[in-house]
Design an enzyme around this catalytic site. Structure first.
Site, PDB file in Angstrom:
ATOM      1  N   ARG A  16     -13.100  14.614 -44.661  1.00 26.16           N
ATOM      2  CA  ARG A  16     -11.686  14.773 -44.275  1.00 26.16           C
ATOM      3  C   ARG A  16     -11.003  15.858 -45.108  1.00 26.16           C
ATOM      4  O   ARG A  16     -10.187  16.641 -44.610  1.00 26.16           O
ATOM      5  CB  ARG A  16     -10.972  13.427 -44.456  1.00 26.16           C
ATOM      6  CG  ARG A  16      -9.522  13.459 -44.045  1.00 26.16           C
ATOM      7  CD  ARG A  16      -8.921  12.068 -44.013  1.00 26.16           C
ATOM      8  NE  ARG A  16      -7.533  12.098 -43.599  1.00 26.16           N
ATOM      9  CZ  ARG A  16      -6.519  11.695 -44.360  1.00 26.16           C
ATOM     10  NH1 ARG A  16      -6.736  11.216 -45.557  1.00 26.16           N
ATOM     11  NH2 ARG A  16      -5.284  11.777 -43.896  1.00 26.16           N
ATOM     12  N   HIS A  55      -8.900  19.025 -43.770  1.00 29.52           N
ATOM     13  CA  HIS A  55      -7.520  19.332 -44.175  1.00 29.52           C
ATOM     14  C   HIS A  55      -7.438  20.681 -44.884  1.00 29.52           C
ATOM     15  O   HIS A  55      -6.422  21.346 -44.825  1.00 29.52           O
ATOM     16  CB  HIS A  55      -6.979  18.221 -45.085  1.00 29.52           C
ATOM     17  CG  HIS A  55      -6.554  16.993 -44.331  1.00 29.52           C
ATOM     18  ND1 HIS A  55      -5.594  16.124 -44.783  1.00 29.52           N
ATOM     19  CD2 HIS A  55      -6.969  16.493 -43.142  1.00 29.52           C
ATOM     20  CE1 HIS A  55      -5.434  15.144 -43.903  1.00 29.52           C
ATOM     21  NE2 HIS A  55      -6.257  15.333 -42.910  1.00 29.52           N
ATOM     22  N   ASN A 100      -1.565  14.539 -47.605  1.00 30.19           N
ATOM     23  CA  ASN A 100      -2.784  14.548 -48.422  1.00 30.19           C
ATOM     24  C   ASN A 100      -2.751  13.491 -49.519  1.00 30.19           C
ATOM     25  O   ASN A 100      -3.638  13.458 -50.370  1.00 30.19           O
ATOM     26  CB  ASN A 100      -2.993  15.938 -49.040  1.00 30.19           C
ATOM     27  CG  ASN A 100      -3.392  16.968 -48.001  1.00 30.19           C
ATOM     28  OD1 ASN A 100      -4.041  16.623 -47.007  1.00 30.19           O
ATOM     29  ND2 ASN A 100      -3.003  18.216 -48.203  1.00 30.19           N
ATOM     30  N   HIS A 106     -14.744  10.310 -37.294  1.00 30.59           N
ATOM     31  CA  HIS A 106     -14.210   8.959 -37.513  1.00 30.59           C
ATOM     32  C   HIS A 106     -15.268   7.892 -37.234  1.00 30.59           C
ATOM     33  O   HIS A 106     -14.950   6.721 -37.106  1.00 30.59           O
ATOM     34  CB  HIS A 106     -12.966   8.724 -36.647  1.00 30.59           C
ATOM     35  CG  HIS A 106     -11.755   9.507 -37.078  1.00 30.59           C
ATOM     36  ND1 HIS A 106     -10.579   9.545 -36.387  1.00 30.59           N
ATOM     37  CD2 HIS A 106     -11.558  10.312 -38.167  1.00 30.59           C
ATOM     38  CE1 HIS A 106      -9.696  10.315 -37.012  1.00 30.59           C
ATOM     39  NE2 HIS A 106     -10.268  10.811 -38.087  1.00 30.59           N
TER      40      HIS A 106
END
Ligand code: HEM
Length: 343
Positions: free
Chosen positions: A75, A79, A109, A209
């Site tokens: 992740r 980001h 974040n 996911h």
């Protein structure tokens, strides 16, 4: 990070859902693919030939000691790439006294466990002692993400390298460049398109996911009061709804509680995420929307049917994502000695 770390929480959650049977259908699709001439697989062949081995020695140990670092790193890479490009700007710490916070401290974040940053720091320290000043933090992030995908059961793929680290990191850039758990499909498609990623890439990258967790705050309105109706969203399997409500109370409750994204095989990087969507077992509104929207549904069905196809697609989509706004050379980038400190 306190995902039901006493295993009872997740185990119960899974038991509630284990009886679920999932079916799926096959179909065809196509892939658009953009190449980036600046990156190459053998970029460090002369300057740090053992780079992947060195990184692998840390990622494999981390995966044993603290497996939650795996999804968190994947992740983090996402980001990083979506905000200012894949340049490790997400790793830079806010400077005391500076007027603006760094990306890492933006609200979107805030959920990253601190261990994900310290684990990158460990890798960097090892590389600095073997190949000083050579390997960028941005490449470390790309390679570590690949390692964790693979360690969790997903495909192994060669990572193209040659990214330089960015010099800018601004919290104010984050919000508009990241999707939200309740973004509409139009917003998701527009955002991904703006990064050079197709609708198919959106579906395939969301397949990350298949591992990892979401904090309750991302599901509470969906399960208790969808759009002010005081009702849950209608497309949630009742067993999932029950399980989610057990963990995530409407008011109060422990803010650290998280629920697994893939309720059938939460620890395995596989394609079960897609079959879950077909069975209304998507955890986020945006996950489940991939199956209800006509533009994305067919891609979900294809990935649910064919794990190898998902893996091949994931490799290509990660490569594309890893090429977003890559920086090269001293004019645009730097090679940080410490990933959290802008030199
Ligand atoms: C499509 C739009 C997306 C939305 C709206 C979204 C949203 C979210 C949210 C809300 C979380 C929970 C964070 C937390 O509670 O700590 C999460 C976790 C995660 N996301 Fe996404 N995401 C999206 C796409 C992606 C993509 C493209 C990737 C990677 C390629 C990705 C990888 C992950 C992973 C692995 C986790 C688990 C993190 C962990 O367990 O620490 N996501 N995402």
């Amino acid at each position: 990070m306190s995902f039901c770390s006493s295993p009872s929480c997740t185990t119960l959650f899974i038991i509630l859902l284990l009886t679920i049977t999932i079916t799926s259908k096959a179909s065809k699709n196509d892939t658009t693919h953009r190449r980036h001439r600046q990156l190459s697989i053998d970029y460090y062949a002369k300057t740090c030939p053992q780079v992947e081995k060195l990184i692998g020695s840390i990622t494999s140990q981390q995966f044993k000691d603290a497996p939650f670092i795996a999804p968190a790193t994947i992740r983090l890479f996402f980001h990083d790439c979506f905000v200012e490009g894949c340049d490790a700007s997400i790793l830079i710490s806010s400077q005391p006294g500076s007027k603006e916070l760094a990306e890492r401290d933006a609200l979107d974040n805030k959920d990253f466990p601190v261990e994900v940053f310290t684990s990158i720091d460990k890798v960097k320290a090892l590389l600095e002692s073997n190949c000083p000043g050579v390997v960028s933090c941005a490449d470390i992030l790309a390679i570590s993400s690949r390692d964790y995908v693979n360690l969790a059961g997903g495909p192994y793929y060669e990572v193209k390298k040659g990214r330089w680290d960015g010099k800018k990191s601004k919290a104010s850039q984050v919000y508009s460049n990241l999707p939200r758990a309740n973004s509409t499909m139009d917003e998701l498609i527009r955002l991904f398109n703006s990064k050079g990623l197709s609708i198919e890439d959106l579906v395939i990258l969301s397949g990350a996911h298949t591992i990892g967790y979401a904090h309750c705050k991302y599901v509470t309105s969906r399960i208790y009061d969808y759009h002010g109706t005081k009702q849950p969203q209608s497309n949630i399997d009742p067993r999932l709804l029950k399980a989610l409500r057990m963990y995530c109370p409407n008011y109060g409750g422990n803010e650290d509680i998280v629920v697994p994204f893939d309720v059938t095989t939460p620890y395995k990087f596989d394609h079960a995420y897609y079959a879950n969507l077909e069975a209304n077992l998507g955890v986020l509104e945006t996950d489940q929307a991939l199956f209800s929207d006509t533009r994305t549904k067919l891609h979900v069905q294809i990935m649910a049917t064919d794990k190898e196809k998902f893996f091949r697609g994931f490799i290509k989509a990660m490569e594309k994502m890893g090429e977003i706004h890559v920086k090269r050379g001293r004019k645009h980038g730097e090679k940080r000695i410490n990933c959290s400190l802008h030199v």
